[in-house]
Write a protein that holds these residues in place. Structure first.
Motif, short mmCIF file in Angstrom:
data_model
loop_
_atom_site.label_atom_id
_atom_site.label_comp_id
_atom_site.label_asym_id
_atom_site.label_seq_id
_atom_site.Cartn_x
_atom_site.Cartn_y
_atom_site.Cartn_z
N THR A 64 -2.15 31.81 59.71
CA THR A 64 -0.81 31.70 61.32
C THR A 64 -2.13 31.68 62.36
O THR A 64 -0.85 31.51 63.20
CB THR A 64 0.13 31.44 60.89
N GLY A 65 -2.84 32.62 62.27
CA GLY A 65 -3.63 32.69 63.82
C GLY A 65 -3.31 34.37 64.32
O GLY A 65 -3.13 34.61 65.46
N SER A 66 -2.48 34.56 63.16
CA SER A 66 -1.53 36.37 63.64
C SER A 66 -3.12 36.91 63.67
O SER A 66 -3.64 36.99 62.42
CB SER A 66 -0.18 37.09 63.51
N MET A 67 -3.34 37.89 64.56
CA MET A 67 -3.63 39.37 65.06
C MET A 67 -3.25 40.71 63.90
O MET A 67 -2.35 41.02 64.36
CB MET A 67 -3.94 39.75 66.09
N LYS A 68 -3.83 40.75 62.99
CA LYS A 68 -3.87 41.80 62.09
C LYS A 68 -4.94 43.13 62.53
O LYS A 68 -5.57 42.79 62.27
CB LYS A 68 -3.40 42.14 61.15
N THR B 131 -1.64 47.88 60.72
CA THR B 131 -1.74 47.01 62.58
C THR B 131 -0.07 47.91 63.21
O THR B 131 -0.26 48.79 63.93
CB THR B 131 -1.00 46.50 61.84
N ASP C 63 -0.94 50.14 66.21
CA ASP C 63 -0.20 49.60 67.10
C ASP C 63 1.10 51.08 68.08
O ASP C 63 1.25 51.58 69.28
CB ASP C 63 1.52 48.69 67.46
N ASP D 187 -2.74 46.25 55.35
CA ASP D 187 -2.53 46.12 56.71
C ASP D 187 -1.58 47.53 57.94
O ASP D 187 -1.24 48.02 57.22
CB ASP D 187 -1.93 45.68 56.46
N ARG E 103 -7.92 37.67 62.31
CA ARG E 103 -7.08 36.88 61.84
C ARG E 103 -6.09 36.39 61.23
O ARG E 103 -6.89 35.98 59.82
CB ARG E 103 -6.65 35.54 63.57
N THR E 104 -5.40 36.57 60.56
CA THR E 104 -4.46 35.67 59.43
C THR E 104 -4.54 33.70 59.77
O THR E 104 -5.31 33.39 60.54
CB THR E 104 -2.46 35.93 58.90
N GLU F 290 -0.26 35.40 55.46
CA GLU F 290 0.18 34.72 55.78
C GLU F 290 -0.25 32.99 55.15
O GLU F 290 0.15 31.75 55.82
CB GLU F 290 0.36 34.36 57.17
#
Length: 760
Positions: A161-165, A192, A196, A190, A158-159, A117
């Motif tokens: 932008t702060g997203s956890m992957k 994720t 999930d 990836d 985290r990317t 990202e």
């Protein structure tokens, strides 16, 4: 053996050389042209330079040529590597990046930039990639890669932008010319979505396990042929009271607990579910230790995949309480709460079953004589005591095969299986009568009861429960008419009563389905023969029997009380007909309507008549109500009030069948009718009996003096007509002049008489 990156690039170099001809030509030029050029240049220079300078110059030129050749080869290898890396980074779906030995990003693929990202690859260059990971797994794997090992690990970071992957990363060391690791190539995928999904599946599995562990229901999954048990929940141990190890050792051991009588039906429902592809349900019993029984309900669901049953899922729940409630409901629905005998519903089911079986039997209907007096004098609790005692006695004197019921009130019914021999039936009835007649103690008092019994035989007296009940009921009432405390078997007299009951039922249908019609018998002037009026007579257009005269059904209408409802219809139809006649046949001055004693007592009679006359917009004087003397004398004051209201409307009153009842002259003075109708019995004997003739002449003369008109009924001969003319009778009706006809035919007759009167 570790393959170096330079060896791998060399292999790529050879592959590209085979594909690109100009590169091959360039390599050939390096290997041939440069050495030739170096030799030529050395020869030229050596000719001009003295020794030893010419030798030194030749060595320098040769060395320069070798260096130039190696530089050209390295340039081509870099070109090949760049082309390979560019293609690899372009087609890879994973994040590819080159890390220096400190773990910082040297370069990264466009796909990797997008996955992290970031806005551009330059934003990722120099980033401490190892610092993005929370755990030590990344650094441990990177350390092994620096030690020349290909390693991988999975983790979350985290990317930008702060997203956890979540990622799975693989490290490949890049070796230099001397075999040392100079960089680390990293591929990250990836995962994720996969993580999930796995978490969701694990959560669902845990929820399912928690449900199965805490819900008292057994969940099963088997193959479509039931040979393989794929899954069974832990509740099996609690419901079957059998260890799971026994089921694991023998997958068919569950059937050992199922009641032998229920197992075939259960297996059949299982097969039905697979064969039809539709859910099925089955109830069965489990035979548990200590002779305990547990009811189970199995809901069976076939799972369809690719158009075929792939497996079968079933849910088993404890249905013991449900079955107990059903048994209690069945008991309440089929057992009389007071006596413990069968009730009406249960007896009906028993009758239906025996009728379907076709075996002969007798059906007895018992009614306790004068039972109402017990309730009225001693109270309902005393009545309950009597009923309970009689129920026990009835049960005690009958064979075990007999079915005894209390339909309600003080009635009992009995089904006696077997050929209904008359002697056997008579003996059973006498035993029942004796049992009922024995004294019954109630609160230090003693009462003695009797019973009336009606008997119906299957199939002679009925082939359905309803028919048998009716036949036995009629026979019971015949026993009551015979003096009570006896029995009667359904016979010829009861058949007449039954026919009357059936006729009453059909009359209900006749009123509902509008099967009644009115015919009209004309009235004619005796002196001129002119048409002056008509009497409305009821007919029944029976669906099977055709047109029926009133004598076939009016008595039943009277007895059943249906005459009141039918009478309202007659009034509406007759008044409507009078309205039509007033317009098209004005010489018909009046339409007569017969009113029976029950109709005359109907509180709605006056209002129905008044509303109908108003709705039809007709002169009330065109309507005549014919009332019998018996209807008037039952309640003289009440009759006077009704007649007064009717006469105030303008409706004329006729005394029907005069001379057959009391024929009191005081009634004529009090009620003041407009018309007297001589009964047909007088007209029949007017020729043969001089006394009757004298009476008729006297009645006509008296009526005239009181201002009343006289209509003679039933005139069938010309001689009768002549005598009535001589006696100055006003009007006549009868077969001599006309039978009753429909309204249309009456209208035609009126038109015809007008044409005859107009003829010259």
């Amino acid at each position: 053996m570790q393959v170096k990156a330079t060896d791998f690039l060399g292999t790529i170099d050879k592959t590209i050389l085979r594909r690109f001809s100009y590169v091959t030509c360039g390599r050939r030029l390096d290997g041939f042209a440069l050495p030739c050029a170096a030799v030529a240049l050395t020869a030229v220079v050596s000719a001009w330079a003295p020794l030893p300078w010419n030798l030194m110059l030749a060595v320098f030129i040769a060395g320069a040529a070798v260096v130039a050749q190696h530089m050209q080869q390295s340039k081509r290898q870099v070109f090949v590597a760049q082309q390979f890396a560019k293609g690899l980074l372009g087609i890879a779906e994973d994040c590819l990046k080159l890390l220096d030995l400190d773990g910082r990003i040297v370069c990264i693929s466009d796909v990797g930039t997008r996955l992290f990202e970031a806005d551009s690859p330059d934003d990722m260059v120099g980033v401490d990639w190892l610092g993005l990971w929370d755990g030590p797994e990344a650094r441990h794997a990177f350390a092994r890669a620096i030690a020349a090992e290909s390693t991988s690990f999975s983790g979350a970071c985290r990317t930008v932008t702060g997203s956890m992957k979540w990622w799975t990363s693989t490290f490949a060391p890049v070796f230099g010319e001397r075999g040392k690791v100079v960089a680390i190539l990293c591929k990250s995928r990836d995962i994720t979505a996969e993580v999930d999904l796995i978490a969701e599946l694990r959560g669902n599995a845990q929820v399912q396990k928690d449900m199965e562990d805490h819900v008292d229901a057994v969940f099963w999954t088997t193959s479509h042929d039931f040979r393989t048990l794929l899954h069974v929940s832990s509740a099996f141990e609690r419901m079957w009271e059998m260890p799971m190890s026994a089921l694991e050792a023998d997958e068919t051991s569950w059937a050992e607990r199922v009641h032998p009588d229920d197992l075939p039906q259960l297996r059949g429902r299982m097969r039905d579910a697979v064969q039809t592809g539709a859910p099925a349900q089955s109830y069965f019993r489990l035979c548990l230790p200590e002779a305990r029984i547990r009811w189970v309900r199995a809901d069976i669901y076939p799972v369809i995949e690719a158009g075929a049953v792939a497996r079968v899922v079933s849910v088993c729940v404890d249905a013991t309480e449900e079955q107990e409630r059903l048994r209690e409901l069945h008991r309440l629905a089929n057992i009389d709460s007071l006596t413990g005998l069968h009730n009406r519903n249960s007896m009906t089911e028993a009758l239906l079953a025996h009728c379907n079986a076709g075996e002969p039997f007798a059906y007895l209907f018992i009614d306790i004589d004068r039972f109402k007096s017990i309730n009225d004098t001693a109270g309902h609790s005393a009545g309950d005591t009597v009923l309970t005692a009689i129920a026990e006695r009835i049960r005690s004197v009958l064979p075990e095969s007999a079915i005894v019921a209390r339909p309600g009130g003080d009635e009992f019914t009995i089904l006696l299986p077997g050929v209904p021999d008359p002697d056997r039936i008579a003996q059973a009835c006498r035993r029942l009568a004796v049992a009922c007649h024995r004294p019954i103690s109630i609160d230090c008092k003693t009462v003695t009861m009797t019973c009336s019994i009606g008997v119906a035989m299957y199939p002679e007296n009925g082939s359905t429960p309803e028919a048998l009940f009716t036949s036995a009921d009629l026979a019971m009432y015949a026993a009551k008419r015979a003096g009570r405390n006896t029995f009667r078997v359904f016979g010829e007299e009861e058949k007449v009563d039954l026919a009357r009951a059936h006729l009453e039922t059909e009359l209900h249908d006749a009123i509902r389905d509008d099967q009644f019609v009115l015919h009209y018998q004309p009235h004619y002037r005796v002196d001129s023969g002119a048409l002056t009026g008509a009497e409305a007579l009821l007919r029944w257009n029976h669906p099977q029997l055709g047109l029926l005269a009133p004598g076939a059904f009016v008595p039943v209408l009277e007895e059943s009380g249906l005459i009141v409802e039918a009478g309202h219809w007659i009034i509406r139809e007759a008044v409507q007909a009078a309205s039509v006649l007033a317009t098209s046949t004005p010489e018909v001055k009046s339409v007569s309507i017969n009113v029976s004693p029950k109709q005359f007592r109907d509180p709605q009679l006056v209002s129905v008549l008044k509303q109908t006359i108003k709705r039809c917009c007709i002169d009330a004087r065109r309507i005549t109500l014919e009332i019998t003397e018996s209807a008037l004398i039952e309640n003289i004051d009440g009759a006077q009030e009704v007649l007064t209201q009717i006469q105030r409307m303008g409706v004329r009153i006729a005394i029907d069948d005069f001379g057959t009842g009391y024929s009191s002259l005081s009634y004529l003075a009090r009620f003041r009718p407009d018309v007297l109708k001589l009964d047909k019995s007088f007209v029949d004997n007017i020729m043969s009996d001089e006394t009757v003739r004298t009476v008729v002449e006297g009645v006509i003369d008296l009526a005239h003096k009181l201002g009343m008109a006289v209509v003679a009924e039933g005139v069938e001969t010309q001689d009768q007509m002549d005598i009535l003319r001589d006696a100055r009778c006003d009007e006549v009706q009868g077969f001599l002049l006309s039978r009753p006809v429909s309204l249309d035919r009456l209208l035609e007759r009126g038109s015809q008489r007008r044409l005859e009167a107009m003829a010259p």
